[in-house]
Design a protein around this motif. Structure first.
Motif, PDB file in Angstrom:
ATOM      1  N   ALA A  44       0.823  -1.213   0.000  1.00 61.35           N
ATOM      2  CA  ALA A  44       0.000   0.000   0.000  1.00 61.35           C
ATOM      3  C   ALA A  44       0.855   1.261   0.000  1.00 61.35           C
ATOM      4  O   ALA A  44       2.023   1.254   0.390  1.00 61.35           O
ATOM      5  CB  ALA A  44      -0.915  -0.001   1.223  1.00 61.35           C
ATOM      6  N   SER A  45       0.226   2.342  -0.416  1.00 57.40           N
ATOM      7  CA  SER A  45       0.870   3.655  -0.335  1.00 57.40           C
ATOM      8  C   SER A  45       0.986   4.039   1.138  1.00 57.40           C
ATOM      9  O   SER A  45       0.362   3.424   1.999  1.00 57.40           O
ATOM     10  CB  SER A  45       0.042   4.693  -1.088  1.00 57.40           C
ATOM     11  N   LYS A  46       1.769   5.091   1.399  1.00 58.80           N
ATOM     12  CA  LYS A  46       1.985   5.529   2.786  1.00 58.80           C
ATOM     13  C   LYS A  46       0.676   5.804   3.513  1.00 58.80           C
ATOM     14  O   LYS A  46       0.495   5.410   4.661  1.00 58.80           O
ATOM     15  CB  LYS A  46       2.865   6.781   2.814  1.00 58.80           C
ATOM     16  N   GLU A  47      -0.219   6.473   2.831  1.00 61.56           N
ATOM     17  CA  GLU A  47      -1.503   6.843   3.434  1.00 61.56           C
ATOM     18  C   GLU A  47      -2.326   5.594   3.780  1.00 61.56           C
ATOM     19  O   GLU A  47      -2.849   5.478   4.881  1.00 61.56           O
ATOM     20  CB  GLU A  47      -2.304   7.744   2.483  1.00 61.56           C
ATOM     21  N   GLU A  48      -2.437   4.699   2.794  1.00 58.91           N
ATOM     22  CA  GLU A  48      -3.206   3.469   3.007  1.00 58.91           C
ATOM     23  C   GLU A  48      -2.555   2.598   4.080  1.00 58.91           C
ATOM     24  O   GLU A  48      -3.255   1.998   4.906  1.00 58.91           O
ATOM     25  CB  GLU A  48      -3.300   2.657   1.717  1.00 58.91           C
ATOM     26  N   LYS A  50      -0.812   3.408   6.650  1.00 55.89           N
ATOM     27  CA  LYS A  50      -1.085   3.927   7.994  1.00 55.89           C
ATOM     28  C   LYS A  50      -2.398   3.355   8.538  1.00 55.89           C
ATOM     29  O   LYS A  50      -2.479   2.949   9.695  1.00 55.89           O
ATOM     30  CB  LYS A  50      -1.178   5.457   7.959  1.00 55.89           C
ATOM     31  N   GLU A  51      -3.393   3.338   7.690  1.00 53.50           N
ATOM     32  CA  GLU A  51      -4.711   2.840   8.102  1.00 53.50           C
ATOM     33  C   GLU A  51      -4.712   1.319   8.251  1.00 53.50           C
ATOM     34  O   GLU A  51      -5.274   0.781   9.211  1.00 53.50           O
ATOM     35  CB  GLU A  51      -5.760   3.279   7.067  1.00 53.50           C
ATOM     36  N   LEU A  52      -4.086   0.621   7.316  1.00 49.89           N
ATOM     37  CA  LEU A  52      -4.076  -0.842   7.347  1.00 49.89           C
ATOM     38  C   LEU A  52      -3.266  -1.393   8.527  1.00 49.89           C
ATOM     39  O   LEU A  52      -3.610  -2.447   9.068  1.00 49.89           O
ATOM     40  CB  LEU A  52      -3.521  -1.399   6.029  1.00 49.89           C
ATOM     41  N   ILE A  53      -2.221  -0.710   8.919  1.00 49.44           N
ATOM     42  CA  ILE A  53      -1.386  -1.175  10.033  1.00 49.44           C
ATOM     43  C   ILE A  53      -2.211  -1.298  11.313  1.00 49.44           C
ATOM     44  O   ILE A  53      -1.952  -2.170  12.139  1.00 49.44           O
ATOM     45  CB  ILE A  53      -0.162  -0.248  10.218  1.00 49.44           C
ATOM     46  N   LYS A  54      -3.220  -0.463  11.453  1.00 48.04           N
ATOM     47  CA  LYS A  54      -4.078  -0.508  12.633  1.00 48.04           C
ATOM     48  C   LYS A  54      -4.772  -1.871  12.785  1.00 48.04           C
ATOM     49  O   LYS A  54      -5.138  -2.271  13.883  1.00 48.04           O
ATOM     50  CB  LYS A  54      -5.125   0.594  12.581  1.00 48.04           C
ATOM     51  N   GLY A  55      -4.954  -2.577  11.670  1.00 49.19           N
ATOM     52  CA  GLY A  55      -5.593  -3.896  11.697  1.00 49.19           C
ATOM     53  C   GLY A  55      -4.701  -4.988  12.255  1.00 49.19           C
ATOM     54  O   GLY A  55      -5.173  -6.098  12.517  1.00 49.19           O
ATOM     55  N   ASN A  56      -3.406  -4.705  12.407  1.00 53.29           N
ATOM     56  CA  ASN A  56      -2.449  -5.664  12.978  1.00 53.29           C
ATOM     57  C   ASN A  56      -2.534  -7.024  12.270  1.00 53.29           C
ATOM     58  O   ASN A  56      -2.490  -8.074  12.914  1.00 53.29           O
ATOM     59  CB  ASN A  56      -2.716  -5.797  14.481  1.00 53.29           C
ATOM     60  N   PHE A  57      -2.682  -6.991  10.958  1.00 50.85           N
ATOM     61  CA  PHE A  57      -2.908  -8.209  10.185  1.00 50.85           C
ATOM     62  C   PHE A  57      -1.735  -9.182  10.236  1.00 50.85           C
ATOM     63  O   PHE A  57      -1.944 -10.393  10.317  1.00 50.85           O
ATOM     64  CB  PHE A  57      -3.254  -7.871   8.729  1.00 50.85           C
ATOM     65  N   ALA A  58      -0.511  -8.679  10.191  1.00 53.18           N
ATOM     66  CA  ALA A  58       0.657  -9.572  10.200  1.00 53.18           C
ATOM     67  C   ALA A  58       0.720 -10.371  11.499  1.00 53.18           C
ATOM     68  O   ALA A  58       0.933 -11.592  11.471  1.00 53.18           O
ATOM     69  CB  ALA A  58       1.945  -8.772   9.999  1.00 53.18           C
ATOM     70  N   ASN A  59       0.535  -9.711  12.609  1.00 50.06           N
ATOM     71  CA  ASN A  59       0.576 -10.389  13.901  1.00 50.06           C
ATOM     72  C   ASN A  59      -0.560 -11.395  14.025  1.00 50.06           C
ATOM     73  O   ASN A  59      -0.355 -12.526  14.491  1.00 50.06           O
ATOM     74  CB  ASN A  59       0.519  -9.362  15.040  1.00 50.06           C
TER      75      ASN A  59
END
Length: 156
Positions: A44-48, A50-59
């Motif tokens: 994702a782009s920087k903006e996207e 930032k929002e996606l990281i909040k989902g903690n998907f990798a962890n």
């Protein structure tokens, strides 16, 4: 000392493996969803991002994958044990062999995680390929497993 398993336990234990495997099949699909979100976050782009990281998907993907691996090993061994206890033998056929192959694929896939964390794209590609193959085999296993369950029910 002779230990005899009660008939009721022998009969009903045969349904633990199929129930567990259906739960694991759903868990595998959820892990796929999380993995797709991880990839989307990474690309994702920087903006996207930032929002996606909040989902903690990798962890979450890592945790679900770890639990999945442990349970798929226990479920496979448990299914084999119950079959042996109830029949005095294992039925070596496509269902058993594919199940053992799936268990091996999951183990190899999980072993690639440290390399993926270091950015190794070959490990990531292999991880995804193994897991997608395993999921396809798992779908087939679900069908053949239900045929086995139907056979067990008809023999009750």
């Amino acid at each position: 000392m002779n230990f005899e398993i009660p008939e009721a336990v022998k009969t009903w234990s045969q349904f633990g493996h199929p129930v567990m495997m259906w739960v694991l099949f759903a868990m595998a699909i959820y892990a796929l969803y999380l993995g797709i979100k991880v990839k989307k976050t990474r690309q994702a782009s920087k903006e996207e991002r930032k929002e996606l990281i909040k989902g903690n998907f990798a962890n979450r993907h890592h945790k679900v994958g770890s639990i999945f691996m442990a349970l798929v090993v226990l479920g496979t061994v448990g299914g084999m044990a119950v079959t042996y206890i109830n029949n005095g033998k294992l039925f070596v056929g496509p269902h058993l062999l594919a199940g053992l192959g799936m268990m091996a694929m999951v183990a190899v896939s999980v072993s690639l995680v440290p390399y993926m964390q270091k950015g190794n794209d070959f490990a990531r590609f292999t991880h995804v390929g193994l897991n997608m193959s395993m999921l396809l085999i798992f779908g087939w296993q679900a069908v053949t497993g239900m045929q086995i369950v139907q056979k067990i029910i008809s023999n009750l």
